[in-house]
Motif scaffolding. Structure first.
Motif, PDB file in Angstrom:
ATOM      1  N   ASN A  15       0.819  -1.217   0.000  1.00 53.27           N
ATOM      2  CA  ASN A  15       0.000   0.000   0.000  1.00 53.27           C
ATOM      3  C   ASN A  15       0.843   1.252   0.000  1.00 53.27           C
ATOM      4  O   ASN A  15       1.776   1.375   0.804  1.00 53.27           O
ATOM      5  CB  ASN A  15      -0.892   0.028   1.246  1.00 53.27           C
ATOM      6  CG  ASN A  15      -1.996  -0.978   1.113  1.00 53.27           C
ATOM      7  OD1 ASN A  15      -2.996  -0.708   0.470  1.00 53.27           O
ATOM      8  ND2 ASN A  15      -1.792  -2.149   1.684  1.00 53.27           N
ATOM      9  N   HIS A  60      -0.349   2.499  10.025  1.00 50.07           N
ATOM     10  CA  HIS A  60      -0.093   1.500  11.075  1.00 50.07           C
ATOM     11  C   HIS A  60       1.043   0.588  10.637  1.00 50.07           C
ATOM     12  O   HIS A  60       1.498   0.661   9.494  1.00 50.07           O
ATOM     13  CB  HIS A  60      -1.347   0.699  11.418  1.00 50.07           C
ATOM     14  CG  HIS A  60      -1.852  -0.214  10.337  1.00 50.07           C
ATOM     15  ND1 HIS A  60      -2.388   0.252   9.155  1.00 50.07           N
ATOM     16  CD2 HIS A  60      -1.912  -1.573  10.253  1.00 50.07           C
ATOM     17  CE1 HIS A  60      -2.760  -0.771   8.401  1.00 50.07           C
ATOM     18  NE2 HIS A  60      -2.480  -1.895   9.037  1.00 50.07           N
ATOM     19  N   ASP A  64       2.250  -4.553   5.106  1.00 54.71           N
ATOM     20  CA  ASP A  64       1.721  -4.025   3.838  1.00 54.71           C
ATOM     21  C   ASP A  64       1.493  -2.512   3.888  1.00 54.71           C
ATOM     22  O   ASP A  64       1.029  -1.926   2.914  1.00 54.71           O
ATOM     23  CB  ASP A  64       0.445  -4.775   3.403  1.00 54.71           C
ATOM     24  CG  ASP A  64      -0.686  -4.679   4.413  1.00 54.71           C
ATOM     25  OD1 ASP A  64      -0.412  -4.683   5.625  1.00 54.71           O
ATOM     26  OD2 ASP A  64      -1.857  -4.623   3.995  1.00 54.71           O
ATOM     27  N   HIS A  65       1.845  -1.860   5.022  1.00 57.04           N
ATOM     28  CA  HIS A  65       1.696  -0.403   5.125  1.00 57.04           C
ATOM     29  C   HIS A  65       3.001   0.304   5.497  1.00 57.04           C
ATOM     30  O   HIS A  65       3.174   1.478   5.188  1.00 57.04           O
ATOM     31  CB  HIS A  65       0.607  -0.044   6.149  1.00 57.04           C
ATOM     32  CG  HIS A  65      -0.746  -0.553   5.736  1.00 57.04           C
ATOM     33  ND1 HIS A  65      -1.692   0.250   5.131  1.00 57.04           N
ATOM     34  CD2 HIS A  65      -1.285  -1.798   5.782  1.00 57.04           C
ATOM     35  CE1 HIS A  65      -2.757  -0.488   4.843  1.00 57.04           C
ATOM     36  NE2 HIS A  65      -2.534  -1.735   5.221  1.00 57.04           N
ATOM     37  N   ASP A 183      -6.328   0.740   7.484  1.00 55.10           N
ATOM     38  CA  ASP A 183      -7.128  -0.463   7.778  1.00 55.10           C
ATOM     39  C   ASP A 183      -7.990  -0.128   8.993  1.00 55.10           C
ATOM     40  O   ASP A 183      -7.481   0.391   9.980  1.00 55.10           O
ATOM     41  CB  ASP A 183      -6.219  -1.648   8.096  1.00 55.10           C
ATOM     42  CG  ASP A 183      -5.475  -2.148   6.867  1.00 55.10           C
ATOM     43  OD1 ASP A 183      -5.699  -1.587   5.772  1.00 55.10           O
ATOM     44  OD2 ASP A 183      -4.662  -3.084   7.003  1.00 55.10           O
ATOM     45  N   HIS A 402     -10.573  -6.380  10.309  1.00 58.07           N
ATOM     46  CA  HIS A 402     -11.098  -5.416   9.341  1.00 58.07           C
ATOM     47  C   HIS A 402     -12.612  -5.295   9.466  1.00 58.07           C
ATOM     48  O   HIS A 402     -13.297  -6.279   9.764  1.00 58.07           O
ATOM     49  CB  HIS A 402     -10.770  -5.859   7.918  1.00 58.07           C
ATOM     50  CG  HIS A 402      -9.299  -5.834   7.621  1.00 58.07           C
ATOM     51  ND1 HIS A 402      -8.667  -4.730   7.111  1.00 58.07           N
ATOM     52  CD2 HIS A 402      -8.346  -6.770   7.797  1.00 58.07           C
ATOM     53  CE1 HIS A 402      -7.384  -5.001   6.958  1.00 58.07           C
ATOM     54  NE2 HIS A 402      -7.160  -6.227   7.375  1.00 58.07           N
ATOM     55  N   HIS A 424      -7.178  -1.220  -1.170  1.00 57.25           N
ATOM     56  CA  HIS A 424      -6.924  -2.291  -0.216  1.00 57.25           C
ATOM     57  C   HIS A 424      -7.990  -3.381  -0.293  1.00 57.25           C
ATOM     58  O   HIS A 424      -8.645  -3.720   0.694  1.00 57.25           O
ATOM     59  CB  HIS A 424      -6.852  -1.714   1.204  1.00 57.25           C
ATOM     60  CG  HIS A 424      -6.152  -2.598   2.210  1.00 57.25           C
ATOM     61  ND1 HIS A 424      -6.751  -3.732   2.731  1.00 57.25           N
ATOM     62  CD2 HIS A 424      -4.940  -2.523   2.795  1.00 57.25           C
ATOM     63  CE1 HIS A 424      -5.917  -4.288   3.594  1.00 57.25           C
ATOM     64  NE2 HIS A 424      -4.813  -3.585   3.650  1.00 57.25           N
TER      65      HIS A 424
HETATM   66 ZN   LIG Z   1      -3.461  -3.715   5.255  1.00 58.27          ZN
END
Ligand SMILES: [Zn+2]
Ligand SMILES: [Zn+2]
Length: 457
Positions: A15, A60, A64-65, A183, A402, A424
Protein backbone atom coordinates in the motif's frame (compact mmCIF):
# COMPACT_ATOMS: atom_id res chain seq x y z
CA UNK A 1 -5.57 17.97 -5.55
CA UNK A 2 -3.54 15.33 -7.35
CA UNK A 3 -3.65 11.65 -6.39
CA UNK A 4 -1.65 8.64 -7.58
CA UNK A 5 -2.23 5.07 -6.46
CA UNK A 6 1.34 3.75 -6.05
CA UNK A 7 0.33 0.10 -5.68
CA UNK A 8 1.14 -2.06 -8.69
CA UNK A 9 -2.29 -3.68 -9.05
CA UNK A 10 -5.83 -3.44 -7.63
CA UNK A 11 -5.09 -5.65 -4.63
CA UNK A 12 -3.94 -5.76 -1.01
CA UNK A 13 -0.26 -5.56 -1.78
CA UNK A 14 2.30 -2.89 -1.01
CA UNK A 15 0.00 0.00 0.00
CA UNK A 16 1.15 3.50 -0.88
CA UNK A 17 -0.68 6.61 -2.10
CA UNK A 18 0.66 9.95 -3.36
CA UNK A 19 -1.12 13.25 -2.75
CA UNK A 20 -0.24 16.73 -3.96
CA UNK A 21 -2.23 19.68 -2.64
CA UNK A 22 -1.71 23.21 -1.35
CA UNK A 23 1.85 23.21 -2.66
CA UNK A 24 2.73 20.09 -0.64
CA UNK A 25 3.62 16.55 -1.66
CA UNK A 26 2.84 13.64 0.59
CA UNK A 27 2.86 9.88 0.58
CA UNK A 28 0.43 7.88 2.72
CA UNK A 29 1.86 4.48 3.76
CA UNK A 30 4.77 2.59 2.26
CA UNK A 31 4.16 -1.15 2.37
CA UNK A 32 5.92 -4.30 1.29
CA UNK A 33 4.12 -6.87 -0.87
CA UNK A 34 3.86 -10.13 1.07
CA UNK A 35 4.00 -12.33 -2.04
CA UNK A 36 6.70 -10.78 -4.19
CA UNK A 37 10.44 -10.32 -3.89
CA UNK A 38 12.98 -7.60 -4.69
CA UNK A 39 11.75 -4.57 -6.65
CA UNK A 40 8.28 -6.17 -7.10
CA UNK A 41 7.77 -6.13 -3.35
CA UNK A 42 8.05 -2.31 -3.32
CA UNK A 43 5.29 0.14 -4.20
CA UNK A 44 5.69 1.63 -7.68
CA UNK A 45 7.72 4.78 -6.94
CA UNK A 46 8.35 5.61 -10.63
CA UNK A 47 5.55 8.20 -10.95
CA UNK A 48 7.07 10.20 -8.05
CA UNK A 49 10.76 9.72 -8.91
CA UNK A 50 11.17 13.40 -9.87
CA UNK A 51 9.00 14.85 -7.12
CA UNK A 52 10.40 15.85 -3.72
CA UNK A 53 8.17 14.77 -0.89
CA UNK A 54 7.50 16.97 2.14
CA UNK A 55 6.13 14.20 4.30
CA UNK A 56 5.35 10.49 4.60
CA UNK A 57 2.44 9.55 6.88
CA UNK A 58 2.07 5.96 8.11
CA UNK A 59 -1.34 4.58 9.17
CA UNK A 60 -0.09 1.50 11.07
CA UNK A 61 2.76 -0.95 11.28
CA UNK A 62 1.51 -3.97 9.34
CA UNK A 63 4.05 -5.00 6.73
CA UNK A 64 1.72 -4.03 3.84
CA UNK A 65 1.70 -0.40 5.13
CA UNK A 66 5.16 0.24 6.63
CA UNK A 67 7.35 -2.56 5.21
CA UNK A 68 9.49 -0.55 2.77
CA UNK A 69 9.57 2.81 4.59
CA UNK A 70 13.41 2.81 4.92
CA UNK A 71 13.69 2.47 1.11
CA UNK A 72 11.41 5.47 0.45
CA UNK A 73 13.27 7.48 3.12
CA UNK A 74 16.57 6.71 1.34
CA UNK A 75 15.10 8.01 -1.94
CA UNK A 76 13.42 11.00 -0.27
CA UNK A 77 15.94 12.21 2.33
CA UNK A 78 14.10 15.51 2.94
CA UNK A 79 10.68 14.03 3.70
CA UNK A 80 9.53 14.16 7.32
CA UNK A 81 7.91 10.98 8.61
CA UNK A 82 4.91 10.91 10.96
CA UNK A 83 2.98 8.15 12.72
CA UNK A 84 1.48 7.40 16.14
CA UNK A 85 3.83 6.54 18.99
CA UNK A 86 2.70 2.89 19.17
CA UNK A 87 3.11 2.49 15.40
CA UNK A 88 6.67 3.85 15.68
CA UNK A 89 7.53 1.45 18.49
CA UNK A 90 6.07 -1.61 16.75
CA UNK A 91 7.32 -0.51 13.31
CA UNK A 92 10.89 -0.35 14.54
CA UNK A 93 10.69 -3.94 15.89
CA UNK A 94 8.98 -5.19 12.78
CA UNK A 95 11.39 -3.61 10.27
CA UNK A 96 14.41 -5.05 12.11
CA UNK A 97 12.75 -8.46 11.97
CA UNK A 98 12.11 -7.92 8.27
CA UNK A 99 15.87 -7.33 7.70
CA UNK A 100 16.51 -10.76 9.27
CA UNK A 101 13.83 -12.42 7.12
CA UNK A 102 15.17 -10.80 3.92
CA UNK A 103 18.71 -11.88 4.82
CA UNK A 104 17.49 -15.48 5.23
CA UNK A 105 15.52 -15.24 1.97
CA UNK A 106 18.56 -13.99 0.05
CA UNK A 107 20.07 -17.46 0.21
CA UNK A 108 17.28 -18.90 -1.93
CA UNK A 109 16.95 -15.96 -4.31
CA UNK A 110 18.59 -14.78 -7.50
CA UNK A 111 18.24 -11.14 -6.46
CA UNK A 112 21.26 -9.27 -5.11
CA UNK A 113 19.00 -6.50 -3.79
CA UNK A 114 18.32 -8.30 -0.52
CA UNK A 115 18.05 -7.21 2.13
CA UNK A 116 16.26 -4.13 0.72
CA UNK A 117 17.55 -2.22 3.76
CA UNK A 118 19.85 -2.95 6.70
CA UNK A 119 19.61 -2.85 10.51
CA UNK A 120 21.71 0.31 10.58
CA UNK A 121 19.48 1.99 8.00
CA UNK A 122 16.40 1.00 10.01
CA UNK A 123 17.88 2.55 13.16
CA UNK A 124 18.75 5.76 11.32
CA UNK A 125 15.28 5.88 9.75
CA UNK A 126 13.47 5.29 13.05
CA UNK A 127 15.49 8.11 14.68
CA UNK A 128 13.88 10.53 12.25
CA UNK A 129 10.28 9.51 12.79
CA UNK A 130 8.09 11.98 14.62
CA UNK A 131 5.27 10.45 16.62
CA UNK A 132 1.96 12.28 16.96
CA UNK A 133 -0.93 11.78 19.40
CA UNK A 134 -4.42 11.06 18.08
CA UNK A 135 -6.79 13.93 17.26
CA UNK A 136 -4.16 16.64 17.19
CA UNK A 137 -3.59 18.59 13.96
CA UNK A 138 -0.02 19.07 12.69
CA UNK A 139 1.53 20.96 9.80
CA UNK A 140 3.78 18.99 7.44
CA UNK A 141 6.77 20.63 9.11
CA UNK A 142 5.76 18.86 12.32
CA UNK A 143 4.25 21.71 14.34
CA UNK A 144 1.04 21.38 16.30
CA UNK A 145 -1.63 23.66 14.96
CA UNK A 146 -5.27 24.58 15.32
CA UNK A 147 -6.67 23.83 11.93
CA UNK A 148 -8.68 27.05 11.72
CA UNK A 149 -5.54 29.20 12.18
CA UNK A 150 -3.93 28.08 8.98
CA UNK A 151 -4.52 27.72 5.28
CA UNK A 152 -1.56 25.38 4.96
CA UNK A 153 -2.01 21.62 4.70
CA UNK A 154 -2.50 19.93 8.05
CA UNK A 155 -2.91 16.30 9.05
CA UNK A 156 -4.45 14.55 12.06
CA UNK A 157 -4.56 10.88 13.18
CA UNK A 158 -7.82 9.15 14.29
CA UNK A 159 -8.04 5.78 16.10
CA UNK A 160 -8.78 3.08 13.46
CA UNK A 161 -9.56 0.22 15.91
CA UNK A 162 -7.58 -2.26 13.78
CA UNK A 163 -4.38 -3.04 15.74
CA UNK A 164 -2.37 -1.18 18.40
CA UNK A 165 -1.36 2.24 17.03
CA UNK A 166 -3.53 2.05 13.90
CA UNK A 167 -4.93 5.34 12.62
CA UNK A 168 -6.95 6.92 9.87
CA UNK A 169 -5.47 10.17 8.54
CA UNK A 170 -7.38 13.42 8.02
CA UNK A 171 -5.86 16.04 5.70
CA UNK A 172 -7.19 19.59 5.62
CA UNK A 173 -6.11 21.69 2.68
CA UNK A 174 -7.49 24.63 0.71
CA UNK A 175 -10.82 24.41 2.53
CA UNK A 176 -11.33 20.71 1.73
CA UNK A 177 -11.14 17.67 3.96
CA UNK A 178 -9.63 14.43 2.76
CA UNK A 179 -9.75 11.28 4.91
CA UNK A 180 -7.74 8.05 4.49
CA UNK A 181 -9.11 5.10 6.49
CA UNK A 182 -5.96 2.96 6.50
CA UNK A 183 -7.13 -0.46 7.78
CA UNK A 184 -10.19 0.02 9.97
CA UNK A 185 -12.50 -1.93 12.26
CA UNK A 186 -15.85 -0.46 13.34
CA UNK A 187 -16.46 -3.30 15.84
CA UNK A 188 -14.76 -4.02 19.15
CA UNK A 189 -12.27 -6.88 19.16
CA UNK A 190 -11.10 -8.74 22.28
CA UNK A 191 -8.41 -6.09 22.90
CA UNK A 192 -8.87 -3.34 20.29
CA UNK A 193 -11.85 -1.00 20.59
CA UNK A 194 -13.80 0.11 17.55
CA UNK A 195 -12.60 3.05 15.42
CA UNK A 196 -13.36 6.67 16.27
CA UNK A 197 -13.48 8.31 12.84
CA UNK A 198 -14.78 11.69 11.66
CA UNK A 199 -18.55 11.45 11.13
CA UNK A 200 -19.14 14.49 8.90
CA UNK A 201 -17.67 17.09 6.54
CA UNK A 202 -15.40 14.81 4.52
CA UNK A 203 -15.09 15.82 0.86
CA UNK A 204 -12.86 13.00 -0.33
CA UNK A 205 -12.66 9.59 1.33
CA UNK A 206 -10.15 6.86 0.55
CA UNK A 207 -11.28 3.64 2.17
CA UNK A 208 -10.22 -0.01 2.42
CA UNK A 209 -12.38 -2.86 1.01
CA UNK A 210 -10.67 -5.96 2.47
CA UNK A 211 -13.90 -7.86 3.20
CA UNK A 212 -15.87 -6.55 0.20
CA UNK A 213 -16.25 -10.01 -1.36
CA UNK A 214 -17.97 -11.72 1.62
CA UNK A 215 -21.14 -10.83 3.53
CA UNK A 216 -20.90 -10.74 7.32
CA UNK A 217 -21.96 -14.17 8.69
CA UNK A 218 -25.62 -13.97 9.84
CA UNK A 219 -26.06 -13.66 13.61
CA UNK A 220 -22.32 -13.22 14.15
CA UNK A 221 -21.12 -11.74 17.44
CA UNK A 222 -17.58 -11.58 18.73
CA UNK A 223 -18.50 -13.31 22.01
CA UNK A 224 -20.44 -16.00 20.14
CA UNK A 225 -17.43 -16.61 17.91
CA UNK A 226 -15.10 -16.79 20.93
CA UNK A 227 -17.31 -19.51 22.40
CA UNK A 228 -17.45 -21.37 19.09
CA UNK A 229 -13.62 -21.29 19.01
CA UNK A 230 -13.37 -22.59 22.60
CA UNK A 231 -15.73 -25.49 21.79
CA UNK A 232 -13.80 -26.33 18.61
CA UNK A 233 -10.49 -26.34 20.51
CA UNK A 234 -11.98 -28.71 23.06
CA UNK A 235 -13.12 -31.08 20.29
CA UNK A 236 -9.70 -30.87 18.61
CA UNK A 237 -7.96 -31.82 21.85
CA UNK A 238 -10.43 -34.68 22.33
CA UNK A 239 -9.24 -36.07 18.98
CA UNK A 240 -5.82 -36.31 20.61
CA UNK A 241 -4.13 -33.61 18.53
CA UNK A 242 -2.85 -30.05 18.62
CA UNK A 243 -4.21 -26.94 16.89
CA UNK A 244 -2.22 -24.62 14.63
CA UNK A 245 -3.66 -21.11 14.30
CA UNK A 246 -1.76 -19.07 11.69
CA UNK A 247 -1.77 -15.44 12.91
CA UNK A 248 -0.20 -12.08 12.17
CA UNK A 249 2.53 -11.26 14.70
CA UNK A 250 0.90 -7.85 15.17
CA UNK A 251 -2.73 -7.84 16.26
CA UNK A 252 -4.11 -11.35 15.83
CA UNK A 253 -1.52 -12.94 18.16
CA UNK A 254 -2.42 -10.56 20.97
CA UNK A 255 -6.16 -11.00 20.34
CA UNK A 256 -5.75 -14.81 20.59
CA UNK A 257 -3.70 -14.50 23.81
CA UNK A 258 -6.41 -12.25 25.28
CA UNK A 259 -9.10 -14.79 24.30
CA UNK A 260 -7.17 -17.56 26.03
CA UNK A 261 -6.92 -15.50 29.20
CA UNK A 262 -10.72 -14.95 29.02
CA UNK A 263 -11.30 -18.71 28.54
CA UNK A 264 -9.21 -19.35 31.64
CA UNK A 265 -10.98 -16.73 33.72
CA UNK A 266 -14.40 -18.00 32.65
CA UNK A 267 -13.16 -21.51 33.47
CA UNK A 268 -14.16 -22.52 29.96
CA UNK A 269 -10.89 -24.01 28.87
CA UNK A 270 -7.18 -23.93 29.70
CA UNK A 271 -4.21 -25.08 27.65
CA UNK A 272 -0.54 -24.26 26.96
CA UNK A 273 0.09 -21.94 23.99
CA UNK A 274 3.13 -21.40 21.75
CA UNK A 275 3.86 -18.16 19.87
CA UNK A 276 6.78 -16.93 17.75
CA UNK A 277 9.67 -14.67 18.80
CA UNK A 278 8.45 -11.60 16.90
CA UNK A 279 4.92 -12.06 18.27
CA UNK A 280 6.39 -12.17 21.75
CA UNK A 281 8.29 -8.88 21.20
CA UNK A 282 5.14 -7.19 19.91
CA UNK A 283 3.10 -8.58 22.82
CA UNK A 284 5.66 -6.94 25.13
CA UNK A 285 4.83 -3.58 23.48
CA UNK A 286 1.08 -4.25 23.96
CA UNK A 287 1.77 -4.93 27.66
CA UNK A 288 3.97 -1.88 28.13
CA UNK A 289 1.34 0.34 26.49
CA UNK A 290 -1.74 -1.36 28.04
CA UNK A 291 -2.70 1.73 30.05
CA UNK A 292 -1.66 4.33 27.50
CA UNK A 293 -4.50 4.24 25.01
CA UNK A 294 -8.09 3.12 24.47
CA UNK A 295 -8.45 -0.64 24.62
CA UNK A 296 -10.41 -3.42 26.28
CA UNK A 297 -8.91 -5.30 29.24
CA UNK A 298 -6.38 -2.53 30.07
CA UNK A 299 -5.14 -4.44 33.11
CA UNK A 300 -4.38 -7.62 31.17
CA UNK A 301 -0.63 -8.27 30.86
CA UNK A 302 -0.51 -10.87 28.11
CA UNK A 303 2.95 -12.32 28.64
CA UNK A 304 2.76 -12.47 32.44
CA UNK A 305 -0.74 -13.87 32.68
CA UNK A 306 -0.92 -16.19 29.68
CA UNK A 307 2.75 -17.22 29.82
CA UNK A 308 3.11 -18.43 26.23
CA UNK A 309 6.06 -20.61 25.19
CA UNK A 310 8.19 -18.97 22.52
CA UNK A 311 9.43 -20.69 19.35
CA UNK A 312 11.80 -19.24 16.74
CA UNK A 313 13.27 -20.07 13.33
CA UNK A 314 15.82 -22.44 14.93
CA UNK A 315 13.58 -24.25 17.43
CA UNK A 316 10.52 -24.67 15.16
CA UNK A 317 12.02 -27.69 13.37
CA UNK A 318 12.58 -29.81 16.49
CA UNK A 319 9.87 -28.47 18.79
CA UNK A 320 7.71 -31.44 19.79
CA UNK A 321 4.20 -31.47 18.31
CA UNK A 322 2.23 -32.03 21.51
CA UNK A 323 -1.44 -32.86 21.74
CA UNK A 324 -3.63 -30.52 23.79
CA UNK A 325 -1.66 -27.43 22.78
CA UNK A 326 -2.26 -24.38 20.64
CA UNK A 327 0.43 -23.17 18.26
CA UNK A 328 -0.52 -19.56 17.36
CA UNK A 329 2.29 -18.89 14.90
CA UNK A 330 2.99 -16.22 12.29
CA UNK A 331 2.80 -15.53 9.44
CA UNK A 332 -0.96 -15.27 9.11
CA UNK A 333 -0.81 -16.18 5.41
CA UNK A 334 1.70 -19.00 6.05
CA UNK A 335 4.32 -17.54 3.72
CA UNK A 336 7.10 -20.06 2.94
CA UNK A 337 9.87 -20.37 5.58
CA UNK A 338 7.79 -18.70 8.32
CA UNK A 339 6.93 -20.53 11.56
CA UNK A 340 3.30 -21.25 10.68
CA UNK A 341 4.30 -22.65 7.27
CA UNK A 342 7.04 -24.90 8.69
CA UNK A 343 4.75 -26.15 11.45
CA UNK A 344 1.86 -26.80 9.03
CA UNK A 345 4.09 -29.09 6.97
CA UNK A 346 4.63 -31.18 10.10
CA UNK A 347 0.94 -31.70 10.94
CA UNK A 348 -1.08 -31.45 7.73
CA UNK A 349 -1.02 -35.18 6.96
CA UNK A 350 -2.10 -36.25 10.45
CA UNK A 351 -5.90 -36.56 11.03
CA UNK A 352 -5.49 -36.04 14.79
CA UNK A 353 -4.23 -32.47 14.34
CA UNK A 354 -6.16 -29.33 13.37
CA UNK A 355 -5.55 -26.03 11.60
CA UNK A 356 -7.90 -23.16 12.49
CA UNK A 357 -8.04 -20.04 10.29
CA UNK A 358 -9.10 -16.83 12.03
CA UNK A 359 -8.61 -13.96 9.58
CA UNK A 360 -7.93 -12.81 6.04
CA UNK A 361 -5.62 -14.85 3.80
CA UNK A 362 -4.81 -14.13 0.18
CA UNK A 363 -6.42 -17.02 -1.77
CA UNK A 364 -3.11 -17.80 -3.49
CA UNK A 365 -1.07 -17.86 -0.25
CA UNK A 366 -0.36 -21.18 1.48
CA UNK A 367 -3.00 -20.29 4.11
CA UNK A 368 -5.53 -19.52 1.37
CA UNK A 369 -4.77 -22.80 -0.42
CA UNK A 370 -5.00 -24.92 2.74
CA UNK A 371 -8.14 -23.12 3.94
CA UNK A 372 -9.95 -24.04 0.71
CA UNK A 373 -8.48 -27.55 0.33
CA UNK A 374 -10.80 -30.57 0.36
CA UNK A 375 -10.00 -33.54 2.63
CA UNK A 376 -7.47 -35.79 0.90
CA UNK A 377 -6.46 -33.13 -1.65
CA UNK A 378 -2.77 -32.70 -2.53
CA UNK A 379 -1.42 -29.25 -1.56
CA UNK A 380 1.93 -27.54 -1.89
CA UNK A 381 2.55 -25.52 1.25
CA UNK A 382 6.13 -24.60 0.36
CA UNK A 383 7.24 -24.62 -3.31
CA UNK A 384 10.63 -26.03 -2.21
CA UNK A 385 9.00 -29.01 -0.46
CA UNK A 386 7.03 -32.02 -1.70
CA UNK A 387 3.23 -31.82 -2.09
CA UNK A 388 1.29 -33.21 0.86
CA UNK A 389 -2.13 -34.81 1.26
CA UNK A 390 -4.49 -32.87 3.54
CA UNK A 391 -5.63 -35.22 6.30
CA UNK A 392 -5.74 -32.79 9.24
CA UNK A 393 -8.95 -31.17 10.45
CA UNK A 394 -9.57 -27.64 9.10
CA UNK A 395 -11.97 -25.02 10.49
CA UNK A 396 -12.59 -21.33 9.92
CA UNK A 397 -13.53 -18.55 12.32
CA UNK A 398 -14.32 -14.89 11.79
CA UNK A 399 -12.01 -12.76 13.93
CA UNK A 400 -11.02 -10.33 11.21
CA UNK A 401 -9.39 -7.08 12.33
CA UNK A 402 -11.10 -5.42 9.34
CA UNK A 403 -14.56 -3.87 9.20
CA UNK A 404 -17.28 -5.97 7.57
CA UNK A 405 -18.39 -4.70 4.18
CA UNK A 406 -21.75 -3.78 5.73
CA UNK A 407 -20.00 -1.55 8.31
CA UNK A 408 -17.88 0.07 5.57
CA UNK A 409 -20.97 0.80 3.48
CA UNK A 410 -22.86 2.19 6.51
CA UNK A 411 -19.95 4.51 7.36
CA UNK A 412 -19.58 5.81 3.80
CA UNK A 413 -23.35 6.38 3.62
CA UNK A 414 -23.25 8.44 6.84
CA UNK A 415 -20.41 10.58 5.49
CA UNK A 416 -21.68 10.82 1.89
CA UNK A 417 -18.41 12.31 0.60
CA UNK A 418 -18.33 13.88 -2.88
CA UNK A 419 -15.59 11.53 -3.96
CA UNK A 420 -14.86 8.02 -2.72
CA UNK A 421 -11.68 6.15 -3.62
CA UNK A 422 -11.66 2.40 -3.05
CA UNK A 423 -8.38 0.68 -2.16
CA UNK A 424 -6.92 -2.29 -0.22
CA UNK A 425 -9.08 -5.05 -1.66
CA UNK A 426 -8.92 -7.90 -4.15
CA UNK A 427 -10.65 -7.04 -7.47
CA UNK A 428 -13.95 -8.77 -6.53
CA UNK A 429 -14.05 -7.04 -3.14
CA UNK A 430 -13.41 -3.62 -4.67
CA UNK A 431 -15.98 -4.22 -7.41
CA UNK A 432 -18.74 -5.23 -4.96
CA UNK A 433 -18.06 -2.10 -2.88
CA UNK A 434 -18.00 0.11 -5.97
CA UNK A 435 -21.31 -1.22 -7.30
CA UNK A 436 -23.01 -0.96 -3.92
CA UNK A 437 -21.81 2.58 -3.13
CA UNK A 438 -22.66 3.82 -6.67
CA UNK A 439 -26.25 2.67 -6.04
CA UNK A 440 -26.44 4.07 -2.51
CA UNK A 441 -24.83 7.42 -3.27
CA UNK A 442 -25.69 8.54 -6.82
CA UNK A 443 -24.47 12.08 -6.08
CA UNK A 444 -20.99 10.84 -5.16
CA UNK A 445 -18.24 9.83 -7.53
CA UNK A 446 -16.96 6.33 -6.69
CA UNK A 447 -13.47 5.77 -8.05
CA UNK A 448 -11.24 2.70 -8.20
CA UNK A 449 -7.90 4.50 -8.68
CA UNK A 450 -5.94 2.78 -11.47
CA UNK A 451 -2.36 1.96 -10.39
CA UNK A 452 0.28 4.51 -11.44
CA UNK A 453 -2.20 6.99 -13.00
CA UNK A 454 -2.36 10.61 -11.82
CA UNK A 455 -5.91 11.71 -10.97
CA UNK A 456 -7.15 15.26 -10.41
CA UNK A 457 -9.58 15.20 -7.48
ZN1 LIG B 1 -3.46 -3.72 5.26
ZN1 LIG C 1 -3.39 -3.89 8.75
Amino acid sequence: MKFINLTRRTEIGANSYYIEAGGHRLVLDCGMHPKFEGEDALPNFKPIADRQLDAILISHSHQDHIGTLPVLMRRQPNARVFMTEATAEIGNTLLHNSVNVMTRQREGLVTTLYPLFTHRETDRAADQWQSCPLQQAYTVSGERTHSRDTDALTFEFFDAGHVLGSAGILLRVEGRRFFYSGDVNFDDQTIAQSAIFPEKDIDILIIECTRGDTPAPPGWTRTGEEHRLAAAIERAFARGGCVLIPVFALGKTQEILAMLSKFRREKLLDFPIYIGGLSSKISEIYDRRAHLGRRQLPRLQLLNEVRPFVLNAETIHDAPVRSGRIYALSSGMMMPKTLSNLFAQRIVENPRHSVFFVGYADPESAAGILKNALPGEQVTIDPDAAAQRVRCHIEQFQFSAHASREAIVAYVNRLAPKKILLVHGDPLAVEWTRARLSLDLPESKVIVPPPGVELEL
